[in-house]
Every structure is written in C-alpha cells, then in structure tokens.
Design a protein around this motif. Structure first.
Motif, PDB file in Angstrom:
ATOM      1  N   CYS A  52     -17.250  13.662  27.076  1.00  0.00           N
ATOM      2  CA  CYS A  52     -17.791  13.916  28.427  1.00  0.00           C
ATOM      3  C   CYS A  52     -17.564  15.360  28.828  1.00  0.00           C
ATOM      4  CB  CYS A  52     -17.141  12.958  29.430  1.00  0.00           C
ATOM      5  SG  CYS A  52     -17.602  11.225  29.186  1.00  0.00           S
ATOM      6  N   GLY A  53     -16.390  15.896  28.490  1.00  0.00           N
ATOM      7  CA  GLY A  53     -16.119  17.288  28.828  1.00  0.00           C
ATOM      8  C   GLY A  53     -17.055  18.236  28.112  1.00  0.00           C
ATOM      9  N   LEU A  54     -17.303  17.962  26.807  1.00  0.00           N
ATOM     10  CA  LEU A  54     -18.225  18.815  26.067  1.00  0.00           C
ATOM     11  C   LEU A  54     -19.629  18.741  26.628  1.00  0.00           C
ATOM     12  CD1 LEU A  54     -17.018  18.196  22.402  1.00  0.00           C
ATOM     13  CD2 LEU A  54     -16.648  20.221  23.827  1.00  0.00           C
ATOM     14  N   GLY A  55     -20.093  17.499  26.957  1.00  0.00           N
ATOM     15  CA  GLY A  55     -21.433  17.358  27.533  1.00  0.00           C
ATOM     16  C   GLY A  55     -21.554  18.078  28.860  1.00  0.00           C
ATOM     17  N   GLY A  56     -20.528  17.937  29.709  1.00  0.00           N
ATOM     18  CA  GLY A  56     -20.574  18.631  30.994  1.00  0.00           C
ATOM     19  C   GLY A  56     -20.571  20.139  30.818  1.00  0.00           C
TER      20      GLY A  56
ATOM     21  N   VAL B 286     -10.065   6.472  24.537  1.00  0.00           N
ATOM     22  CA  VAL B 286     -10.246   7.072  25.866  1.00  0.00           C
ATOM     23  C   VAL B 286     -10.233   8.586  25.776  1.00  0.00           C
ATOM     24  CG1 VAL B 286      -9.178   7.328  28.145  1.00  0.00           C
ATOM     25  CG2 VAL B 286      -9.359   5.072  27.098  1.00  0.00           C
ATOM     26  N   LEU B 287      -9.283   9.134  24.980  1.00  0.00           N
ATOM     27  CA  LEU B 287      -9.230  10.582  24.830  1.00  0.00           C
ATOM     28  C   LEU B 287     -10.496  11.143  24.208  1.00  0.00           C
ATOM     29  CD1 LEU B 287      -5.526  11.044  23.653  1.00  0.00           C
ATOM     30  CD2 LEU B 287      -6.488  11.517  25.914  1.00  0.00           C
ATOM     31  N   VAL B 288     -11.018  10.441  23.174  1.00  0.00           N
ATOM     32  CA  VAL B 288     -12.263  10.895  22.544  1.00  0.00           C
ATOM     33  C   VAL B 288     -13.414  10.861  23.534  1.00  0.00           C
ATOM     34  CG1 VAL B 288     -13.961  10.352  20.762  1.00  0.00           C
ATOM     35  CG2 VAL B 288     -11.524  10.272  20.232  1.00  0.00           C
ATOM     36  N   LEU B 289     -13.488   9.775  24.340  1.00  0.00           N
ATOM     37  CA  LEU B 289     -14.563   9.673  25.325  1.00  0.00           C
ATOM     38  C   LEU B 289     -14.472  10.781  26.354  1.00  0.00           C
ATOM     39  CD1 LEU B 289     -16.948   8.106  26.461  1.00  0.00           C
ATOM     40  CD2 LEU B 289     -15.350   6.641  27.697  1.00  0.00           C
TER      41      LEU B 289
ATOM     42  N   GLN C  16      -2.912  -1.691  19.443  1.00  0.00           N
ATOM     43  CA  GLN C  16      -4.037  -1.759  20.390  1.00  0.00           C
ATOM     44  C   GLN C  16      -3.942  -0.663  21.442  1.00  0.00           C
ATOM     45  OE1 GLN C  16      -4.059  -5.685  22.000  1.00  0.00           O
ATOM     46  NE2 GLN C  16      -4.575  -6.682  20.057  1.00  0.00           N
ATOM     47  N   VAL C  17      -2.703  -0.444  21.935  1.00  0.00           N
ATOM     48  CA  VAL C  17      -2.521   0.605  22.944  1.00  0.00           C
ATOM     49  C   VAL C  17      -2.858   1.964  22.355  1.00  0.00           C
ATOM     50  CG1 VAL C  17      -0.816   1.762  24.387  1.00  0.00           C
ATOM     51  CG2 VAL C  17      -0.832  -0.737  24.229  1.00  0.00           C
ATOM     52  N   VAL C  18      -2.388   2.210  21.115  1.00  0.00           N
ATOM     53  CA  VAL C  18      -2.642   3.507  20.488  1.00  0.00           C
ATOM     54  C   VAL C  18      -4.131   3.720  20.260  1.00  0.00           C
ATOM     55  CG1 VAL C  18      -2.277   4.871  18.401  1.00  0.00           C
ATOM     56  CG2 VAL C  18      -0.373   3.630  19.443  1.00  0.00           C
ATOM     57  N   VAL C  19      -4.802   2.692  19.724  1.00  0.00           N
ATOM     58  CA  VAL C  19      -6.243   2.821  19.452  1.00  0.00           C
ATOM     59  C   VAL C  19      -7.028   2.994  20.751  1.00  0.00           C
ATOM     60  CG1 VAL C  19      -8.265   1.645  18.538  1.00  0.00           C
ATOM     61  CG2 VAL C  19      -6.119   1.598  17.280  1.00  0.00           C
ATOM     62  N   GLY C  20      -6.663   2.186  21.775  1.00  0.00           N
ATOM     63  CA  GLY C  20      -7.359   2.308  23.053  1.00  0.00           C
ATOM     64  C   GLY C  20      -7.175   3.679  23.672  1.00  0.00           C
ATOM     65  N   GLY C  21      -5.916   4.189  23.624  1.00  0.00           N
ATOM     66  CA  GLY C  21      -5.673   5.525  24.169  1.00  0.00           C
ATOM     67  C   GLY C  21      -6.455   6.587  23.432  1.00  0.00           C
ATOM     68  N   THR C  22      -6.510   6.457  22.093  1.00  0.00           N
ATOM     69  CA  THR C  22      -7.280   7.429  21.319  1.00  0.00           C
ATOM     70  C   THR C  22      -8.758   7.394  21.693  1.00  0.00           C
ATOM     71  OG1 THR C  22      -5.727   7.160  19.506  1.00  0.00           O
ATOM     72  CG2 THR C  22      -7.839   8.197  18.986  1.00  0.00           C
TER      73      THR C  22
END
Length: 358
Positions: free
Chosen positions: A127-131, A120-123, A112-118
């Motif tokens: 966001c960085g690409l959109g900005g 968050v990184l994708v999000l 769960q921690v690994v999937v959640g961290g992944t």
C-alpha cells in the motif's frame, strides 16, 4: 529426593540390602513390625494433573549426615500422621513445592501469529509503494509545464478555406484580376486566346436567363466577372467567367441544380458578343461547363464562330472548356486569390459539369 507415597505398601521394605542407605540404622536393629507409616505427610494441594509415582523404593529415614547434599528442593516440616491430617489442610505456599506447569503447546499458534504479522507488513508495504507511486504520478502532472500550443495544434480543426465564404474572402473580383490582358496564354508553348471583351457586373442575371438567373440570385450571387475570347485559329468563340456567391454551400447547390434546369431547357448561360463577328456566341447552340471552388461558380460556354451546332465528339470544344475552367479560372485566378495554393480544395473535372444549350 523426596517422594510422595500413595499407600502404605509403597513404603514397606522388608529387608534392606547390605550397603544401602538404610544400613545407618545400626547392626542388629530389627525392622519395625508391621507396615511403617510414611515419615512425611502428604500435602493437601489441588491437583491439576496427576503424575504417576515412580517405582516404589524402600523408606529411607534421614541419616545423621547425608552422604551427598540433597537436591535444591523444598523440605517439608514433619507433621502428624496422614490419617490424622485433615483432607484439605492449609499449606504455606512458600514452603510447598509448586509443580512445574506443563509445557504449553503454542507452536502452531505462534507460527500463525508470525505468518499473519508478516502478511500484514507485506500488505502495508505494498500500500505504501502504491501510494508513493500515485503521489509521484500526480506530482509529475502538477509540475509539468503546460503545453498549450502543441495541444491546440493537435486538437484544432483544420482551418477553413479562405475561399469558402465571402466572410473570409471579402475583396470583390475585378475584370483586370480575372482577365489581365488582351492575350491569354493558358498553357506554355500553346497558342494564346485573344480577349475580345470583359465585363464585371453586380447583377448576376446579365449572364444567365430563365431559372438559371433566378437560381443564382436566390442563392446570393452578387457579382459576375466574364469575358469573351476567340481561339487562335478563329474557329471557336468562348465566354467564360466567375459567379460570386455567398458561400461554398450555396455555390454547390447552384452547381447541382443547373444541370437539371439545362436538361429541362428552363434557362441557360448567356454568351456575350463583343462585335458583329462574335454574335454567334450569343445566339448559336453552345457547349457549356461549370464547377465550384469555394464560394465561386466558374463557367464557360463554347460555340462555333460560323454559328453551326457543336458536334458531340468535338474534342476541340472539350479542350477549350478545360483550358478556361480548370487551368485559367481555377488553377490561375482562384489559386492566386487563395494565396499560393493555401486552399487545397480538389476540383472536379469540367466534363462532370458540362452540357449543351441552344
């Protein structure tokens, strides 16, 4: 290996087999009478998890020289019999063996921690690409040089016709501009009209009577230029000219009202006689036509030279009206005045603005 015995029965061995480790006691040594107490005291440690003891084995007293080195396990010092030991005797932590903690079952939580961290990184990456895209777009807008001229050309309304108002067409008409010579050739290859008389007046009432004259004055007419002509065959007389009104709107109002005034016989256009032979244009029944271009009202009236009424089906009269109003005044004089056809205002057929007057 050192075991912890849970009862005296677990430590009881009646007859050890030959060749076992217990044979070191020496031949002929009788087994101890009764149950033998355990040699090793039971440690008093808090038990979190009770581990089932292994199968009972015979008690093995320590040999003088062990056949194999013992496992690297902590050795407990001898203590009094278990019965005399207190239920919770203090034990030295350095000497007491510490049971290995059970393996933690955290595999699911770790995933769960690994999937959640992944996620968050994708999000964050999205966001960085959109900005970055937004900043790039805004930056492009900021560095784009202004293009005022094309934008103005696209959004600007069409320029007003120079003939739509006296404010943009301030030069007055002249008789020489409208009727430049004594012969007027309207169509190439066709006989020319003969100009008998021309006139330019600042009073529009000289060219009309009754309510027609009042209407023109009320709508701001300040000039009329006209001429009387005779056809090449001499059968018809025509008086044609231009009324100079304030603007296009006033000229259109005059055009719409004139038909009603003529039908009600409340006024008429005046023909201009040049001599005694042309008196019929001022007194005989005539056929009249008119139309608007810009702030000008072009008109023409045709009468027979002999003073007889014009027949309703007289095609010659219709041709004369078309020559004077459409070909000469509109496409000739006003077209030149609009500087080579800059004003592309369509004109109505003279038949739409024709009538009869007595």
């Amino acid at each position: 290996m050192v075991y912890r015995y849970e009862s005296d029965e677990d430590a009881f061995v009646e007859y050890p087999e030959h060749g076992s480790d217990l044979s070191v006691l020496g031949p002929g040594s009788p087994p101890p009478a009764g149950p033998s107490p355990s040699r090793f005291p039971t440690p008093s440690l808090p038990r979190t998890t009770r581990v089932a003891p292994p199968p009972a084995e015979p008690a093995r007293p320590p040999a003088p020289e062990p056949a194999r080195p013992p496992a690297p396990e902590p050795v407990w010092e001898p203590a009094p019999a278990p019965a005399a030991a207190p239920p919770h005797a203090p034990v030295d932590p350095s000497a007491a063996p510490v049971a290995a903690p059970p393996p933690r079952r955290g595999g699911g939580r770790m995933w769960q921690v690994v999937v959640g961290g992944t996620a968050v990184l994708v999000l964050l990456a999205l966001c960085g690409l959109g900005g970055a895209a937004l900043l790039s777009e805004r930056g492009g807008d900021l560095i784009t040089p202004p293009t005022d001229q094309p934008a103005a050309a696209d959004s600007a309304e069409p320029e007003a016709n120079d003939l739509d108002s006296r404010d943009t067409d301030q030069v007055p008409l002249s008789a020489k501009e409208v009727f430049p010579g004594q012969q007027l050739a309207v169509t190439e290859g066709q006989p020319a009209y003969r100009v008998l008389k021309t006139q330019s007046s600042g009073s529009c009432a000289v060219a009309a009577t009754g309510e027609v004259a009042e209407l023109l004055v009320r709508l701001g007419c300040n000039q009329v230029v006209r001429a009387t002509l005779r056809t090449a065959d001499g059968d018809h007389l025509v008086t044609a000219g231009l009324f100079n009104l304030t603007d296009r709107a006033s000229a259109e109002r005059a055009r719409d009202r004139i038909r009603q005034v003529l039908d009600e016989r409340q006024g008429r256009f005046r023909g201009m006689a040049a001599d005694e032979k042309s008196e019929a244009i001022a007194t005989a029944p005539a056929r009249v036509g008119w139309q608007v271009r810009g702030h000008y009202l072009a008109y023409a009236l045709v009468a027979r030279s002999d003073g007889e009424p014009v027949r309703s089906g007289d095609t010659k009269v219709r041709e004369i009206l078309f020559d004077m109003i459409e070909l000469h005044l509109n496409q000739g004089v006003l077209e030149r005045r609009a500087d080579g056809g800059v004003a592309a205002q369509p004109t109505a057929d003279p038949d739409d603005g024709t009538g009869s007057q007595d």
